[in-house]
Design a protein around this motif. Sequence first.
Motif, PDB file in Angstrom:
ATOM      1  N   SER A   1      -2.213   4.297  -4.055  1.00 27.69           N
ATOM      2  CA  SER A   1      -2.245   3.668  -2.728  1.00 27.69           C
ATOM      3  C   SER A   1      -3.664   3.278  -2.329  1.00 27.69           C
ATOM      4  O   SER A   1      -3.876   2.210  -1.739  1.00 27.69           O
TER       5      SER A   1
ATOM      6  N   ILE B   1       0.819  -1.223   0.000  1.00 29.53           N
ATOM      7  CA  ILE B   1       0.000   0.000   0.000  1.00 29.53           C
ATOM      8  C   ILE B   1       0.848   1.266   0.000  1.00 29.53           C
ATOM      9  O   ILE B   1       0.557   2.217  -0.747  1.00 29.53           O
ATOM     10  N   PRO B   2       1.926   1.366   0.802  1.00 24.83           N
ATOM     11  CA  PRO B   2       2.655   2.644   0.848  1.00 24.83           C
ATOM     12  C   PRO B   2       3.765   2.806  -0.185  1.00 24.83           C
ATOM     13  O   PRO B   2       4.622   3.674  -0.024  1.00 24.83           O
TER      14      PRO B   2
ATOM     15  N   GLY C   1       0.701   9.450  -1.313  1.00 19.13           N
ATOM     16  CA  GLY C   1       0.391   8.206  -2.010  1.00 19.13           C
ATOM     17  C   GLY C   1      -1.086   8.033  -2.253  1.00 19.13           C
ATOM     18  O   GLY C   1      -1.652   7.007  -1.886  1.00 19.13           O
TER      19      GLY C   1
ATOM     20  N   VAL D   1      -3.942   6.227   4.565  1.00 16.82           N
ATOM     21  CA  VAL D   1      -3.400   6.819   3.335  1.00 16.82           C
ATOM     22  C   VAL D   1      -3.791   8.287   3.230  1.00 16.82           C
ATOM     23  O   VAL D   1      -2.952   9.152   2.929  1.00 16.82           O
TER      24      VAL D   1
ATOM     25  N   LEU E   1       4.646   5.201   4.401  1.00 16.01           N
ATOM     26  CA  LEU E   1       4.530   6.345   3.502  1.00 16.01           C
ATOM     27  C   LEU E   1       5.406   7.510   3.954  1.00 16.01           C
ATOM     28  O   LEU E   1       6.282   7.971   3.213  1.00 16.01           O
TER      29      LEU E   1
END
Length: 409
Positions: A347, A130-131, A343, A370, A301
Motif C-alpha cells: 500500500s 492504495i487500499p 496494508g 495507511v 482498508l
Amino acid sequence: MITRVRSELTRYLRTETVGGALLLIAAAVALIWVNSPWGASYQTMVDTSLAIPALHLDLTLADWTKDGLLAIFFFVAGLELKREFVVGELADPRRAALPIIAAVGGVVVPAAIALAVGHGAPGMDNGWAIPVATDIAFALAVLAMTGSRIPVSARVFLLSLAVVDDLLAIILIAVLFTASLSLLWLGAAVACCVAWGLAQKYRLHTPLFYIPVALICWYALHEAGIHPTLAGVALGLLTRVRKDPGERTAPATHLEHVVQPISAGFCVPLFALFASGVPLNTAVLGSLFTDRLALAIVLGLLLGKTIGIFGVSWLAIRLGVAKRPVGLEYRDMFALSVLGAIGFTVSLLVAELALADVGAETIELAKAAVLVTSMAASVLGSALLLRRGRVHQARRDADQLPQGEGSTK
C-alpha cells in the motif's frame, strides 16, 4: 563459530514474528526520526541521489529501496505463490477456491469503497488502488504472535489469501503505472524470463547464470517503463518447485531458504525506513478524518478489506462454492479478515506510485492514512485473535477433561 552464528541468525530471520517485528521497528524509527528535531536529516537521506551514469540510472536512496529492494521481496512472494499453486494449498481447486475468492473480494470491495468515498478528490484517479493490498509479512507476524492457539488452518488461509491478494496488486501496478512502454526493452525482459525458464527446465544450477539474468531483467523492465519489481514476481513464478530424484530440495525451496532472510531482515525493513517517514502533526492527523482521499484509504482498508474478505468468504461458503477451512469458525475468519486490512508494504508502494504527480503533501497524507489504519487493524485483529484463542483453548481443555477423569478412576 561465525558460521554457526550466521546460520542461527538466518534461521531467526525466517520466522514471521521476527520479520514483522523488524518491519515495525523500522517504521517506528522513521516516524520518530522525521518528527524529531533532526527530521531534516531524514529528508536529506531519503532524497540523496545514488546514480549509475553508465546505465542512465539516477535514483534517490528511497527510489532504490522502492524499485530495487522490493523486487527481492516480490521474488520471495512469487516463489511462495508458485509453491502454493503447484504443491501447496492452492494446488487443490476445492481448497484453493476460498482464499482466491476471498482475495478477489478483498481487492474489489476496498477499491469500490475508496472510489465511492473519494470520488473527485485529487489523486483518486489512481489512488483507489492504495487500499487493495494486504501485507504478507506484517499480517502473518501478528497472527504468529497472537493467534498461536487457533487452528493451523488459519495460517494457511491467511497466507494463501495474502499471496493471491499481492498477485492482484502486482497486476494493478503493471496496468496502472506503466506510462510509456518501450517494446524493445520489454522484449529484452521477456527474453530474460524465457532464459530463466529454460535454465530451470534443463536443470541449470549455477548462480553465475541466474544473478546476471535477474539483474538484466530488472534493468530491462525499468527501461521499458514498467515497474521493475515485477521482475521479481515473474522470475519467482518461473522457478521450479518440484524436486527431482536425487535433489535435496527443489530450486524454489532452496532460493526461498536463501533469499527470504535477506528480504525479511534487510529489504523490507529498509523500505519501511525510507517509506514510513511521515510528519505526524495535528494538521495531518486532523486531515485523516476530513480529507476525502485519506478517508477513502482508511475506510477502504479497514472496512473494505474486512467486509470484502469476510463477506465474500461467507457468501461463497453458504452458496457451496467453497468450503470453510477445517477447524475455523466464522468468528475466526472475521478476525483473520481484520488482519487483511494491514496494508503496509504494498500500500505504501502504491501510494508513492499513484500520487507521484499530485504532490509530496498528498503522498505524506496517504502514507499516514495507511500507517494509522494498518496499526488499528493489527491491534483490533490481535484482540479478536486472542479472544478466539481463549475459546479454542477452553474447548481443548474441556475435551481432555473426561479422559483425565477416566484415567484417575
